[in-house]
Motif scaffolding. Structure first.
Motif, PDB file in Angstrom:
ATOM      1  N   UNK A  98      -2.616  38.608 -62.290  1.00  0.00           N
ATOM      2  CA  UNK A  98      -4.075  38.537 -62.070  1.00  0.00           C
ATOM      3  C   UNK A  98      -4.838  39.514 -62.966  1.00  0.00           C
ATOM      4  N   UNK A  99      -4.336  39.689 -64.190  1.00  0.00           N
ATOM      5  CA  UNK A  99      -5.026  40.499 -65.199  1.00  0.00           C
ATOM      6  C   UNK A  99      -5.554  39.553 -66.272  1.00  0.00           C
ATOM      7  N   UNK A 100      -6.808  39.187 -66.145  1.00  0.00           N
ATOM      8  CA  UNK A 100      -7.395  38.162 -67.005  1.00  0.00           C
ATOM      9  C   UNK A 100      -7.929  38.717 -68.325  1.00  0.00           C
ATOM     10  N   UNK A 101      -7.986  40.023 -68.429  1.00  0.00           N
ATOM     11  CA  UNK A 101      -8.637  40.636 -69.583  1.00  0.00           C
ATOM     12  C   UNK A 101      -7.965  40.305 -70.918  1.00  0.00           C
ATOM     13  N   UNK A 102      -6.672  39.988 -70.889  1.00  0.00           N
ATOM     14  CA  UNK A 102      -5.926  39.791 -72.130  1.00  0.00           C
ATOM     15  C   UNK A 102      -6.089  38.387 -72.711  1.00  0.00           C
TER      16      UNK A 102
ATOM     17  N   UNK B 163      -7.986  62.990 -63.129  1.00  0.00           N
ATOM     18  CA  UNK B 163      -8.862  61.864 -63.498  1.00  0.00           C
ATOM     19  C   UNK B 163      -7.997  60.675 -63.915  1.00  0.00           C
ATOM     20  N   UNK B 164      -8.184  59.504 -63.299  1.00  0.00           N
ATOM     21  CA  UNK B 164      -7.384  58.326 -63.692  1.00  0.00           C
ATOM     22  C   UNK B 164      -7.779  57.837 -65.081  1.00  0.00           C
ATOM     23  N   UNK B 165      -6.799  57.388 -65.831  1.00  0.00           N
ATOM     24  CA  UNK B 165      -7.051  56.825 -67.160  1.00  0.00           C
ATOM     25  C   UNK B 165      -6.901  55.312 -67.106  1.00  0.00           C
ATOM     26  N   UNK B 166      -7.470  54.645 -68.086  1.00  0.00           N
ATOM     27  CA  UNK B 166      -7.419  53.188 -68.144  1.00  0.00           C
ATOM     28  C   UNK B 166      -5.973  52.726 -68.224  1.00  0.00           C
ATOM     29  N   UNK B 167      -5.595  51.771 -67.382  1.00  0.00           N
ATOM     30  CA  UNK B 167      -4.208  51.290 -67.354  1.00  0.00           C
ATOM     31  C   UNK B 167      -3.994  50.217 -68.410  1.00  0.00           C
ATOM     32  N   UNK B 168      -2.726  50.052 -68.829  1.00  0.00           N
ATOM     33  CA  UNK B 168      -2.390  49.022 -69.798  1.00  0.00           C
ATOM     34  C   UNK B 168      -1.779  47.830 -69.070  1.00  0.00           C
ATOM     35  N   UNK B 169      -1.051  46.996 -69.804  1.00  0.00           N
ATOM     36  CA  UNK B 169      -0.479  45.782 -69.201  1.00  0.00           C
ATOM     37  C   UNK B 169       0.747  46.065 -68.337  1.00  0.00           C
ATOM     38  N   UNK B 170       1.252  47.294 -68.374  1.00  0.00           N
ATOM     39  CA  UNK B 170       2.440  47.648 -67.599  1.00  0.00           C
ATOM     40  C   UNK B 170       2.068  48.004 -66.159  1.00  0.00           C
ATOM     41  N   UNK B 171       3.092  48.389 -65.394  1.00  0.00           N
ATOM     42  CA  UNK B 171       2.866  48.812 -64.006  1.00  0.00           C
ATOM     43  C   UNK B 171       2.738  50.330 -63.892  1.00  0.00           C
ATOM     44  N   UNK B 172       2.745  51.011 -65.031  1.00  0.00           N
ATOM     45  CA  UNK B 172       2.584  52.463 -65.022  1.00  0.00           C
ATOM     46  C   UNK B 172       1.120  52.845 -64.822  1.00  0.00           C
ATOM     47  N   UNK B 173       0.913  54.044 -64.280  1.00  0.00           N
ATOM     48  CA  UNK B 173      -0.440  54.586 -64.131  1.00  0.00           C
ATOM     49  C   UNK B 173      -0.481  55.969 -64.767  1.00  0.00           C
ATOM     50  N   UNK B 174      -1.625  56.294 -65.348  1.00  0.00           N
ATOM     51  CA  UNK B 174      -1.778  57.569 -66.053  1.00  0.00           C
ATOM     52  C   UNK B 174      -2.988  58.330 -65.528  1.00  0.00           C
TER      53      UNK B 174
END
Length: 324
Positions: free
Chosen positions: A285-289, A25-36
């Motif tokens: 293109x991450x506008x959420x922050x 199951x994918x988890x919410x990603x943070x500001x980095x380029x890593x995926x969890x």
């Protein structure tokens, strides 16, 4: 989950370890380029970290995690790793993030913050990890440059007269930090989004730590600044002062020796964050922050109103419109 959505390196890792794609199951990603991803293996939940775009970062994470565990702090155990691919399987701390607990029950806020401050006290007692880089002026300046490049001069021409004065002021501030004797292992991204409450552990081990791959040897106020001047969480200024005083009290530190580095790092860090959020918006293109910038500016204004930060305030008030 559809295997087509995984990186090729992660697919190979999953296949080599005989994991089931459908249990991932994918988890919410943070500001980095890593995926969890969360995965069930042998009846237990684990986390897959895909750091194929940040391989060096993952190596630092693993090294730091091992160091924290060896010093009786709670960091994720590393179960499997492929350093060349940038993939690892780590311990799952679950869903009990401090931020989630605090949203449910504000009554627990004071207890959690004080326990976290007590963890910082214990961390400061541990001999600094020898493999960590020093928080040098080069790092200090490079973080300020993020603000200049991605916010201050982002849509305008660079003012060489301003930059000369800017460099003079911040070199002076860095000398204050450099002359201080309060040195420790600094975890850097030390805020409640990166802290977990672990029910089945005792004492400070109840606090689970993540996102410490950028750790350095630096001033002990830095992680306290990160915790109390958190741009994603509203901590009233009076409450910040209470927690700040609690840190000084349990560490037996006179305020006059600690206050100036605290406000210098607080201001520098907030400027860096403004630049990072703007970079996330325009480059990634991450506008959420961007929604956190008003809160960041309010914290910045509070720092600049401290007489110790008069030089920075004088520079910014004539050139930078911070509205709260």
């Amino acid at each position: 989950m559809d295997s087509k959505k995984f990186s090729s390196a992660l697919k190979r890792f999953i296949e080599n370890h005989h994991l089931n794609f459908h249990n991932i199951v994918p988890l919410k990603v943070d500001a980095s380029k890593r995926k969890y991803y969360r995965i069930q293996k042998s009846g237990k939940s684990k986390i897959l970290m895909d750091s194929t775009l940040e391989k060096e970062s993952m190596k630092k994470f693993i090294k730091m995690s091992d160091w924290l565990i060896s010093n009786k702090l709670s960091a994720p155990l590393i179960f499997e790793k492929n350093l060349n691919a940038g993939i690892c399987m780590i311990e799952d701390f679950g869903e009990n993030k401090f931020k989630k607990i605090m949203k449910k029950s504000s009554e627990k806020n004071d207890v959690l913050y004080k326990k976290t401050i007590e963890l910082l006290k214990e961390l400061s007692k541990i001999p600094i990890a020898k493999f960590l880089p020093n928080y040098s002026y080069k790092i200090f300046k490079s973080e300020l440059d993020i603000f200049l490049d991605w916010y201050f001069f982002f849509k305008g021409k660079r003012d060489l007269v301003f930059l000369k004065e800017w460099d003079f002021v911040w070199k002076k501030y860095y000398k204050v930090i450099k002359s201080s004797k309060f040195r420790t292992t600094v975890l850097r991204d030390f805020h409640i989004d990166n802290l977990f409450f672990l029910n089945n552990r005792i004492g400070i081990k109840k606090i689970g730590l993540i996102d410490f791959q950028d750790a350095v040897c630096g001033h002990s106020c830095y992680d306290l600044v990160s915790l109390l001047q958190d741009v994603r969480v509203i901590i009233p200024f009076k409450k910040q002062q209470i927690f700040y005083n609690y840190y000084l009290s349990i560490n037996n530190i006179p305020e006059k020796k600690f206050q100036e580095p605290y406000y210098i790092f607080g201001t520098q860090r907030l400027l860096k964050i403004i630049g990072i959020f703007n970079r996330l918006k325009y480059r990634d293109h991450k506008r959420n922050y961007i929604k956190y910038i008003p809160r960041t500016l309010k914290l910045l204004e509070n720092n600049l109103n401290n007489p110790l930060m008069e030089d920075a305030k004088s520079l910014l008030k004539n050139s930078f419109k911070y509205e709260c």
